[in-house]
Design a protein around this motif. Structure first.
Motif, PDB file in Angstrom:
ATOM      1  N   ARG A 177     -33.651  45.833 -17.914  1.00  0.00           N
ATOM      2  CA  ARG A 177     -32.975  47.008 -16.775  1.00  0.00           C
ATOM      3  C   ARG A 177     -32.305  46.306 -15.797  1.00  0.00           C
ATOM      4  NH1 ARG A 177     -30.659  51.669 -16.211  1.00  0.00           N
ATOM      5  NH2 ARG A 177     -31.608  53.103 -14.685  1.00  0.00           N
ATOM      6  N   TYR A 178     -33.018  45.163 -15.448  1.00  0.00           N
ATOM      7  CA  TYR A 178     -32.424  44.406 -14.179  1.00  0.00           C
ATOM      8  C   TYR A 178     -31.240  43.611 -14.570  1.00  0.00           C
ATOM      9  CZ  TYR A 178     -32.186  41.775  -9.802  1.00  0.00           C
ATOM     10  OH  TYR A 178     -32.102  41.215  -8.879  1.00  0.00           O
ATOM     11  N   THR A 179     -31.380  42.939 -15.900  1.00  0.00           N
ATOM     12  CA  THR A 179     -30.167  42.222 -16.269  1.00  0.00           C
ATOM     13  C   THR A 179     -29.118  42.859 -16.982  1.00  0.00           C
ATOM     14  OG1 THR A 179     -31.409  41.295 -18.044  1.00  0.00           O
ATOM     15  CG2 THR A 179     -31.834  40.153 -16.046  1.00  0.00           C
ATOM     16  N   VAL A 180     -29.576  43.948 -17.862  1.00  0.00           N
ATOM     17  CA  VAL A 180     -28.580  44.561 -18.574  1.00  0.00           C
ATOM     18  C   VAL A 180     -28.307  43.560 -19.697  1.00  0.00           C
ATOM     19  CG1 VAL A 180     -26.857  46.245 -18.638  1.00  0.00           C
ATOM     20  CG2 VAL A 180     -27.907  45.874 -16.529  1.00  0.00           C
ATOM     21  N   LEU A 181     -28.920  42.680 -19.993  1.00  0.00           N
ATOM     22  CA  LEU A 181     -28.619  41.748 -21.275  1.00  0.00           C
ATOM     23  C   LEU A 181     -28.470  42.468 -22.428  1.00  0.00           C
ATOM     24  CD1 LEU A 181     -28.149  38.555 -21.395  1.00  0.00           C
ATOM     25  CD2 LEU A 181     -30.641  38.419 -22.102  1.00  0.00           C
ATOM     26  N   SER A 182     -29.198  43.729 -22.619  1.00  0.00           N
ATOM     27  CA  SER A 182     -29.114  44.375 -23.958  1.00  0.00           C
ATOM     28  C   SER A 182     -28.943  45.667 -23.120  1.00  0.00           C
ATOM     29  CB  SER A 182     -30.422  44.358 -24.624  1.00  0.00           C
ATOM     30  OG  SER A 182     -30.438  45.393 -25.623  1.00  0.00           O
ATOM     31  N   GLU A 183     -27.622  46.310 -23.452  1.00  0.00           N
ATOM     32  CA  GLU A 183     -27.330  47.611 -23.096  1.00  0.00           C
ATOM     33  C   GLU A 183     -28.227  48.608 -23.837  1.00  0.00           C
ATOM     34  OE1 GLU A 183     -23.096  48.242 -23.550  1.00  0.00           O
ATOM     35  OE2 GLU A 183     -22.749  46.581 -22.127  1.00  0.00           O
ATOM     36  N   TRP A 184     -28.651  48.405 -24.778  1.00  0.00           N
ATOM     37  CA  TRP A 184     -29.422  49.404 -25.858  1.00  0.00           C
ATOM     38  C   TRP A 184     -30.679  49.465 -25.045  1.00  0.00           C
ATOM     39  CZ3 TRP A 184     -33.834  50.467 -28.278  1.00  0.00           C
ATOM     40  CH2 TRP A 184     -33.659  51.654 -29.190  1.00  0.00           C
ATOM     41  N   TRP A 185     -31.257  48.467 -24.708  1.00  0.00           N
ATOM     42  CA  TRP A 185     -32.742  48.757 -24.153  1.00  0.00           C
ATOM     43  C   TRP A 185     -32.491  49.178 -22.674  1.00  0.00           C
ATOM     44  CZ3 TRP A 185     -37.033  49.225 -26.726  1.00  0.00           C
ATOM     45  CH2 TRP A 185     -37.182  48.506 -27.700  1.00  0.00           C
ATOM     46  N   SER A 186     -31.308  48.990 -22.253  1.00  0.00           N
ATOM     47  CA  SER A 186     -31.188  49.719 -20.787  1.00  0.00           C
ATOM     48  C   SER A 186     -30.917  51.181 -20.625  1.00  0.00           C
ATOM     49  CB  SER A 186     -29.925  48.845 -20.179  1.00  0.00           C
ATOM     50  OG  SER A 186     -30.101  47.539 -20.288  1.00  0.00           O
ATOM     51  N   LYS A 187     -30.813  51.647 -21.701  1.00  0.00           N
ATOM     52  CA  LYS A 187     -30.796  53.277 -21.766  1.00  0.00           C
ATOM     53  C   LYS A 187     -31.962  54.157 -21.427  1.00  0.00           C
ATOM     54  CE  LYS A 187     -26.436  53.043 -23.310  1.00  0.00           C
ATOM     55  NZ  LYS A 187     -25.303  53.316 -22.412  1.00  0.00           N
ATOM     56  N   HIS A 188     -31.990  54.996 -20.705  1.00  0.00           N
ATOM     57  CA  HIS A 188     -33.033  55.788 -20.240  1.00  0.00           C
ATOM     58  C   HIS A 188     -34.011  56.217 -21.268  1.00  0.00           C
ATOM     59  CE1 HIS A 188     -31.996  55.715 -15.685  1.00  0.00           C
ATOM     60  NE2 HIS A 188     -30.816  56.263 -16.085  1.00  0.00           N
ATOM     61  N   GLY A 189     -35.175  55.960 -21.224  1.00  0.00           N
ATOM     62  CA  GLY A 189     -35.790  56.509 -22.126  1.00  0.00           C
ATOM     63  C   GLY A 189     -36.388  55.584 -23.479  1.00  0.00           C
ATOM     64  N   ARG A 190     -35.320  54.549 -23.739  1.00  0.00           N
ATOM     65  CA  ARG A 190     -35.737  53.615 -24.801  1.00  0.00           C
ATOM     66  C   ARG A 190     -36.860  52.595 -24.481  1.00  0.00           C
ATOM     67  NH1 ARG A 190     -29.557  52.902 -26.713  1.00  0.00           N
ATOM     68  NH2 ARG A 190     -29.112  55.144 -27.426  1.00  0.00           N
ATOM     69  N   ILE A 191     -37.308  52.351 -22.972  1.00  0.00           N
ATOM     70  CA  ILE A 191     -38.115  51.383 -22.897  1.00  0.00           C
ATOM     71  C   ILE A 191     -39.397  51.841 -23.265  1.00  0.00           C
ATOM     72  CG2 ILE A 191     -36.804  50.232 -20.873  1.00  0.00           C
ATOM     73  CD1 ILE A 191     -38.232  51.928 -19.067  1.00  0.00           C
ATOM     74  N   ALA A 192     -39.431  53.237 -23.357  1.00  0.00           N
ATOM     75  CA  ALA A 192     -40.863  53.724 -23.579  1.00  0.00           C
ATOM     76  C   ALA A 192     -41.392  53.021 -25.115  1.00  0.00           C
ATOM     77  CB  ALA A 192     -40.803  55.137 -24.004  1.00  0.00           C
ATOM     78  N   LEU A 193     -40.445  52.696 -25.999  1.00  0.00           N
ATOM     79  CA  LEU A 193     -40.858  52.240 -27.442  1.00  0.00           C
ATOM     80  C   LEU A 193     -41.644  51.066 -27.092  1.00  0.00           C
ATOM     81  CD1 LEU A 193     -37.227  52.461 -29.011  1.00  0.00           C
ATOM     82  CD2 LEU A 193     -39.224  53.905 -29.093  1.00  0.00           C
ATOM     83  N   LEU A 194     -41.144  50.289 -25.923  1.00  0.00           N
ATOM     84  CA  LEU A 194     -42.118  48.946 -25.749  1.00  0.00           C
ATOM     85  C   LEU A 194     -43.547  49.146 -25.331  1.00  0.00           C
ATOM     86  CD1 LEU A 194     -39.216  47.142 -23.511  1.00  0.00           C
ATOM     87  CD2 LEU A 194     -39.836  46.775 -25.997  1.00  0.00           C
ATOM     88  N   THR A 195     -44.125  50.221 -24.840  1.00  0.00           N
ATOM     89  CA  THR A 195     -45.273  50.525 -24.544  1.00  0.00           C
ATOM     90  C   THR A 195     -46.027  51.098 -25.757  1.00  0.00           C
ATOM     91  OG1 THR A 195     -44.806  53.070 -24.135  1.00  0.00           O
ATOM     92  CG2 THR A 195     -44.266  51.348 -22.213  1.00  0.00           C
ATOM     93  N   ILE A 196     -45.427  51.269 -26.878  1.00  0.00           N
ATOM     94  CA  ILE A 196     -46.345  51.874 -28.087  1.00  0.00           C
ATOM     95  C   ILE A 196     -47.664  50.639 -28.286  1.00  0.00           C
ATOM     96  CG2 ILE A 196     -46.380  52.267 -30.514  1.00  0.00           C
ATOM     97  CD1 ILE A 196     -43.475  53.263 -30.003  1.00  0.00           C
ATOM     98  N   PRO A 197     -47.516  49.468 -28.368  1.00  0.00           N
ATOM     99  CA  PRO A 197     -48.487  48.421 -28.523  1.00  0.00           C
ATOM    100  C   PRO A 197     -49.591  48.540 -27.625  1.00  0.00           C
ATOM    101  CG  PRO A 197     -46.366  47.212 -29.152  1.00  0.00           C
ATOM    102  CD  PRO A 197     -46.205  48.742 -28.266  1.00  0.00           C
ATOM    103  N   GLY A 198     -49.237  48.721 -26.292  1.00  0.00           N
ATOM    104  CA  GLY A 198     -50.123  49.012 -25.121  1.00  0.00           C
ATOM    105  C   GLY A 198     -50.837  50.153 -25.272  1.00  0.00           C
ATOM    106  N   VAL A 199     -50.124  51.172 -25.456  1.00  0.00           N
ATOM    107  CA  VAL A 199     -50.830  52.403 -25.476  1.00  0.00           C
ATOM    108  C   VAL A 199     -52.068  52.538 -26.827  1.00  0.00           C
ATOM    109  CG1 VAL A 199     -50.622  54.935 -26.015  1.00  0.00           C
ATOM    110  CG2 VAL A 199     -49.107  53.717 -24.589  1.00  0.00           C
ATOM    111  N   ILE A 200     -51.631  51.908 -27.802  1.00  0.00           N
ATOM    112  CA  ILE A 200     -52.684  51.705 -28.829  1.00  0.00           C
ATOM    113  C   ILE A 200     -53.649  50.912 -28.493  1.00  0.00           C
ATOM    114  CG2 ILE A 200     -52.922  51.097 -31.264  1.00  0.00           C
ATOM    115  CD1 ILE A 200     -50.010  51.576 -31.784  1.00  0.00           C
ATOM    116  N   ALA A 201     -53.618  49.594 -27.731  1.00  0.00           N
ATOM    117  CA  ALA A 201     -54.607  48.882 -27.267  1.00  0.00           C
ATOM    118  C   ALA A 201     -55.478  49.354 -26.359  1.00  0.00           C
ATOM    119  CB  ALA A 201     -53.815  47.592 -26.860  1.00  0.00           C
TER     120      ALA A 201
END
Length: 845
Positions: A88-112
């Motif tokens: 989000r800070y660097t916008v190195l990846s525009e796809w991951w910077s879109k609202h809501g898409r970062i929630a995908l990263l939390t899936i492993p954490g939620v499972i753990a």
């Protein structure tokens, strides 16, 4: 060197307090770009650190186990949010910077985390745990496979985030490294802490990771708040400019491109590989920009071809400086003003059209020489529109078309006296079909012939009087598709004027000796040629007939559907005036049915005669015909002391032609005026009509000391609706909204399409309370029309409304102030969540 556990606890406790304060600070600015991701990261760090602190200090085993399970929430989510904030800070990846898409990263954490909560059933996260020897110590844990699997995943997240920060730091210009350096310093704290832990400096049973993350938080906060995450030149600038409708190009102090948003890429066909290139290599019209490059807040207005269509842009060059006034770079914002420019051009073209009609009418109204009438007409056409050629060919006695008047910006080789057979060429074909003929591309037209290759367009309109062909008007433009609907209507109206003028000139030539008749014809011609107002034309006709021939009972009726409506009259008493007559009644009805003049010498022997005066003994009813279409009827009634004769009938027949043309011209003018003042999509008034009406109503409100309210609103998320369903569906929504407005208007209210999906409603003699009630009805009607239920604050794209209400003179005592107040209220309504009403007075409290 062993670090004291007490010092560790004190440091961790202090950092928990600091990170809690940071969380509070972050959520005070929920609208700040990036604040949500940053807040979630700091929150997960704080949960991890706080509950690890509790695990150390709590004396009871069950309490320690509960805190251990809760701290897993912070532990498992810190890694994903760490990476999410890096994206989000660097916008190195525009796809991951879109609202809501970062929630995908939390899936492993939620499972753990879920596995940690239920560990006693499967022992996947830890195999065993026991109370430490010292109660002031964390649990002694033997971790299971699940913990180490997620640890690997979490460290991959953290390592990826660290790599992103380092990569961006190395690629950043020097003037941006201070900001990214602060963030990178915070990253290195975490790295160094984990290295120390792995080196065995920490006690083996103390995990430094919560402490290192908590120590990182203040540095991240400094980078986030102190330097402004989204200043125009920082790393994450695209998050602001990427979704702007305007095109934005950012350049550094050496005039090299540092950022380009999507609109700029699309409008000017710029690729990402142009980053770092000199800006003048990709700017349209670079010389125009160079001239104003060093001017503060300079503006450059230019036109260019975009995808084969003309487009206009208004560009603003903004200089950016550091705190010491050193030039940091420039930002160029391009605003597409094509729509506004097209409206201005349309208004200018409309003014030109009206000016043409006025000039031709003025020049030919006093001219009774046919050749001069025709030459003045073509001269005026060329002077107003700059056409390549304009010519009028008149039908000769040998049934050929002879060029009588010609002018143009180009010489096509045709001269006066050139003759052409009917049926040959565009001119001959138009004379044959007696209808307007348009060639949008003469190079492809089957009737066009020329010795040279030409690629323009042409229009040819027949000059017709009572079905009789008088000649044709031919106009050729050097541009293809040069004639729009308004042009065609204007030229057809002009041709009617010319045909009327030709007929008038010929009538004058044929009946020169009859001075009285010609004086009357001239008087009527002056009126009908100098005015396009139907009421004035009717009144002038009866006045001229009364003055010139002494007729005492005259009336003119205009046909609408099955009724003749009175246009003007002289001599009839008010109680006997017939405001309308059905086409089946009286001598007038017979005139309409037969399309022939009815001369009744003795009305006492005529059973269909409708008596309006006891002294009437005779009547003449003359149909007003244009192209065999009945427009109305002229009625003259003779008294006992002033009877009318066949001579009067013949003379009135002659006058009926020009009068019919005048009526038709006035109606065409009214149609053109309605088109010019009406929005084509919604059918409401357009912006020009709205501005004229509002100015008039404000002046009336000042004179009469009465209130006046203005409502401005737009359709919520209309772009989303258009993008989802397409522009045809969007146009249908605009029409449906216009119908909804009309269904709530009073007869003296005025509604207009203000622009795009924005509408305005003028409510004369209406105070704030009345306008608020109206706005509520409108909002409720819009909500009811939505396909899904919508309460206030819940917007339905394309259906619900954001409404602003302002009242004169309380919210604004001038045109500009009142519009600004209503528009500002509407903007606040959108910002507060849409589907609501904002009263301008509420914003002033």
């Amino acid at each position: 060197m062993m670090i004291s556990l007490q010092i560790y606890i004190a440091c961790l406790g202090l950092l928990v307090l600091i990170t809690t304060g940071i969380i509070y600070r972050v959520f005070l600015e929920p609208q700040r770009a990036g604040s949500r991701t940053f807040g979630l990261l700091i929150s997960s760090m704080t949960i991890w650190a706080f509950f690890y602190l509790l695990e150390i200090v709590l004396p009871d085993l069950s309490q320690k186990i509960i805190t251990r399970k809760i701290l897993y929430l912070g532990m498992t989510l810190s890694g994903p949010f760490w990476l999410a904030f890096a994206f989000r800070y660097t916008v190195l990846s525009e796809w991951w910077s879109k609202h809501g898409r970062i929630a995908l990263l939390t899936i492993p954490g939620v499972i753990a985390f879920s596995l940690g909560l239920t560990n006693e059933y499967h022992h996947f996260i830890w195999q065993s745990l026991k109370m430490p020897v010292s109660r002031l110590s964390p649990l002694e844990i033997t971790y299971g496979l699940g913990f180490w699997v997620y640890a690997v995943i979490s460290y991959m997240f953290i390592a990826t985030g660290i790599f992103i920060y380092i990569y961006v730091y190395l690629r950043s210009p020097k003037y941006l490294r201070k900001q990214t350096g602060i963030i990178l310093l915070g990253v290195l704290v975490t790295v160094i802490s984990n290295v120390i832990f792995l080196a065995g400096i920490f006690p083996s049973n103390i995990d430094p990771t919560p402490l290192s993350f908590a120590m990182t938080a203040p540095l991240l906060a400094i980078g986030f708040f102190r330097f402004g995450l989204f200043n125009l030149f920082p790393i994450a600038a695209p998050l602001i400019i990427e979704n702007l409708r305007d095109a934005v190009i950012a350049v550094d102090e050496q005039n090299h491109i540092t950022n380009i948003n999507l609109a700029a890429k699309k409008w000017f066909n710029i690729n990402d590989n142009k980053i770092g290139s000199p800006v003048f290599e990709i700017l349209p019209k670079p010389n125009m920009f160079k001239d104003k490059w060093d001017v503060i807040d300079a503006r450059v207005k230019f036109k260019m071809e975009l995808n084969g269509q003309r487009a206009w842009y208004d560009a603003t060059i903004t200089h950016l400086h550091k705190s010491d006034d050193t030039l940091l770079g420039r930002v160029i914002v391009f605003h597409d003003i094509t729509h506004e420019q097209e409206l201005l051009e349309a208004e200018f073209r409309h003014s030109t059209q009206m000016g043409l009609l006025e000039e031709v009418g003025r020049q030919i109204s006093d001219n009774l020489t046919e050749k001069d009438i025709l030459q003045h007409s073509v001269n005026a056409i060329v002077n107003h529109f700059g056409y390549a050629e304009a010519a009028i060919s008149i039908l000769t006695k040998d049934n050929r078309l002879e060029v009588t008047a010609i002018n143009g910006t180009q010489d096509f080789g045709y001269k006066p006296a050139f003759k052409q057979e009917i049926g040959n060429g565009i001119i001959g074909h138009t004379a044959e079909i007696k209808k307007t003929y348009i060639a949008n591309d003469v190079s492809k037209d089957p009737y066009y012939f020329s010795s040279d290759e030409r690629y323009g367009s042409a229009i040819c309109i027949p000059l017709i009087n009572e079905k009789n062909l008088l000649g044709v008007l031919y106009i050729e433009s050097a541009k293809p598709n040069a004639f729009n609907t308004d042009d065609i209507q204007t030229l057809e109206t002009l041709v009617n004027q010319i045909a009327s003028a030709i007929q008038r000139a010929r009538l004058y030539a044929d009946t020169r000796e009859h001075l009285q008749v010609m004086s009357a014809v001239q008087s009527i011609a002056q009126v009908i040629s100098s005015s396009l107002d139907l009421e004035r034309i009717c009144a002038s006709v009866v006045n001229v007939l009364n003055f010139s021939f002494g007729y005492t009972h005259i009336s003119i009726y205009l046909l609408e559907n099955d009724y003749l409506h009175l246009g003007a009259q002289i001599g009839f008493s008010e109680e006997l005036i017939l405001e309308k007559i059905h086409v089946s009644q009286g001598i007038s009805g017979r005139t309409i049915e037969t399309k022939k003049t009815q001369f009744i010498q003795d009305v006492t022997k005529e059973p269909d005669f409708i008596r309006t005066s006891p002294d009437v003994i005779s009547e003449i009813c003359v149909p007003l015909l244009k192209d065999n279409t009945i427009l109305g009827m002229l009625n003259v009634e003779g008294m006992i002391d002033s009877p009318i004769t066949q001579k009067d009938a013949d003379m009135l027949n002659i006058l009926a032609g020009p009068i019919a043309l005048a009526v038709d011209n006035a109606r065409l003018h009214a149609q053109v005026k309605i088109i010019a003042m009406t929005d084509a999509v919604s059918g409401l008034s357009n912006r020009h009509a709205f501005e004229e009406t509002l100015q008039t109503e404000i002046e009336r409100a000042i004179r009469s000391n009465i209130p006046l309210s203005l409502i401005i609103f737009d359709l919520d998320s209309f772009k989303v609706y258009n993008d989802t369903w397409g522009h045809p569906a969007g146009d249908k929504r605009l029409k449906a909204t216009a119908d909804l407005i009309r269904g709530n208007l009073r007869k003296y209210d005025v509604a207009a399409r203000y622009g795009g999906d924005e509408f305005a409603i003028i409510l004369p003699d209406t105070d704030q309370e009345g306008s608020t009630l109206f706005a509520k009805r409108l909002l409720a009607a819009a909500q009811a029309s939505a396909p899904e239920s919508a309460t206030t604050g819940e917007a339905v794209a394309g259906y619900t409304l954001s409404i602003g209400v302002a009242t004169f003179p309380y919210n604004g005592n001038t045109f500009e102030a009142l519009v600004l107040a209503a528009d500002h209220a509407e903007l606040i309504a959108k910002r507060l969540g849409k589907n609501r009403i904002i009263i301008a007075s509420d914003l002033e409290k």
